[in-house]
Design a protein around this motif. Sequence first.
Motif, PDB file in Angstrom:
ATOM      1  N   ALA A  58      28.526  36.339 -49.601  1.00  0.00           N
ATOM      2  CA  ALA A  58      27.395  35.430 -49.692  1.00  0.00           C
ATOM      3  C   ALA A  58      26.912  34.888 -48.308  1.00  0.00           C
ATOM      4  O   ALA A  58      25.803  34.771 -47.874  1.00  0.00           O
ATOM      5  N   GLN A  59      27.819  34.481 -47.678  1.00  0.00           N
ATOM      6  CA  GLN A  59      27.883  33.958 -46.188  1.00  0.00           C
ATOM      7  C   GLN A  59      27.335  35.114 -45.176  1.00  0.00           C
ATOM      8  O   GLN A  59      26.593  34.864 -44.313  1.00  0.00           O
ATOM      9  N   ILE A  60      27.793  36.184 -45.288  1.00  0.00           N
ATOM     10  CA  ILE A  60      27.564  37.443 -44.615  1.00  0.00           C
ATOM     11  C   ILE A  60      25.856  37.668 -44.737  1.00  0.00           C
ATOM     12  O   ILE A  60      25.389  38.089 -43.566  1.00  0.00           O
ATOM     13  N   ILE A  61      25.456  37.751 -45.765  1.00  0.00           N
ATOM     14  CA  ILE A  61      24.200  37.901 -46.004  1.00  0.00           C
ATOM     15  C   ILE A  61      23.416  36.662 -45.436  1.00  0.00           C
ATOM     16  O   ILE A  61      22.217  37.248 -44.701  1.00  0.00           O
ATOM     17  N   GLY A  62      23.627  35.779 -45.563  1.00  0.00           N
ATOM     18  CA  GLY A  62      23.167  34.386 -44.660  1.00  0.00           C
ATOM     19  C   GLY A  62      23.030  34.669 -43.462  1.00  0.00           C
ATOM     20  O   GLY A  62      21.937  34.414 -42.554  1.00  0.00           O
ATOM     21  N   ALA A  63      24.244  35.124 -42.833  1.00  0.00           N
ATOM     22  CA  ALA A  63      24.305  35.216 -41.327  1.00  0.00           C
ATOM     23  C   ALA A  63      23.471  36.320 -40.850  1.00  0.00           C
ATOM     24  O   ALA A  63      23.060  36.601 -39.505  1.00  0.00           O
ATOM     25  N   TYR A  64      23.306  37.345 -41.612  1.00  0.00           N
ATOM     26  CA  TYR A  64      22.555  38.551 -41.154  1.00  0.00           C
ATOM     27  C   TYR A  64      21.314  38.203 -41.018  1.00  0.00           C
ATOM     28  O   TYR A  64      20.571  38.777 -40.132  1.00  0.00           O
ATOM     29  N   ILE A  65      20.680  37.680 -42.019  1.00  0.00           N
ATOM     30  CA  ILE A  65      19.150  37.346 -42.148  1.00  0.00           C
ATOM     31  C   ILE A  65      18.900  36.237 -40.909  1.00  0.00           C
ATOM     32  O   ILE A  65      17.716  36.295 -40.239  1.00  0.00           O
ATOM     33  N   VAL A 122      23.495  29.660 -47.721  1.00  0.00           N
ATOM     34  CA  VAL A 122      22.809  28.954 -46.788  1.00  0.00           C
ATOM     35  C   VAL A 122      23.575  28.255 -45.688  1.00  0.00           C
ATOM     36  O   VAL A 122      22.960  28.515 -44.548  1.00  0.00           O
ATOM     37  N   TYR A 123      24.780  28.127 -45.820  1.00  0.00           N
ATOM     38  CA  TYR A 123      25.702  27.884 -44.548  1.00  0.00           C
ATOM     39  C   TYR A 123      25.762  28.906 -43.579  1.00  0.00           C
ATOM     40  O   TYR A 123      25.928  28.760 -42.494  1.00  0.00           O
ATOM     41  N   GLY A 124      25.692  30.352 -44.302  1.00  0.00           N
ATOM     42  CA  GLY A 124      25.783  31.307 -43.162  1.00  0.00           C
ATOM     43  C   GLY A 124      24.459  31.568 -42.306  1.00  0.00           C
ATOM     44  O   GLY A 124      24.534  31.757 -41.058  1.00  0.00           O
TER      45      GLY A 124
END
Length: 293
Positions: free
Chosen positions: A114-121, A180-182
């Motif tokens: 989940a955090q990977i996806i947020g960080a990538y975007i 969201v945190y990512g």
Amino acid sequence: MMEKVVLILIVIINGVFAFKFVKDILNNKNEMKQEPGSNIFLSISSAIIFFLSTFGISDFAISTILYRKKNLVSDKKLPGTLNTQCVIPVAVMALAYISVIKVDPITLIVCIVAQIIGAYIGPRFVVKLEPKVIRKFISIGLLVATAFILAGKFNLVPSGGTATGLSGIKLAVAAICLFVYGALNNIGIGSYSLTMATIYALGMNPAVAFPIMMGACTFSVPIGSMEFIKYGEYGRKITAFTSTFGVIGVLVAVYLVKSLNVSMLQWVIAAILLYSGLSMLMNEIKAGKVQPQ
């Protein structure tokens, strides 16, 4: 078995980041030499920042205050610097914590993805933001970090439970929060305090917060950081020093210090963050008022 797979993946993804980082330094070594900051200062500050970070004290928040005070990096490049500088030290933290503290592998993997996806975007939008917008986000982030520290000190945040894993609605909530945190990591708002508060609120063992937040960050932050390297929006010199001396600070904290009473230090950090966040926000408000209409 799952734990070993996660540890191997940590080494691989951070190895890819290290390769791209070194390649970028070699291609821009003359530019890096012109960046501000004495070698001695960066060596000492890097070790201290990530020594404290190992105990959950936000390296994003401390670095923001220090780098802006010393004019080591522009506000435009600050978010990228905060991300790239912590990749290698956080990888070392994750390897240590995941090996020592047991956590349900499904919960750990869901939070990481989940955090990977947020960080990538995130970086795709951050690099397009104006410096004044970034400063407002950072000031709000400092105030949010302060709020979580004070909430913990006054027992306003749930103290957690005994669970080492989540399922159903709680796992979905954790996934949404970590996504969201990512994204927030990429605008200079650290996820440590937010992740820790989320783990507590969902009734998990507080100790589980460390492998989850370190594990999530060590996968998500390199993803976003490689985007910052691609756009050249980060401080190369700072990242080079934290990738070496920051690791030393982590190793000292993990292996030589068995327990540390950071209660008084947390009060000091909270006061500094509150002052810095408010002053930065007030400066932006004043600057907006004096701009010509």
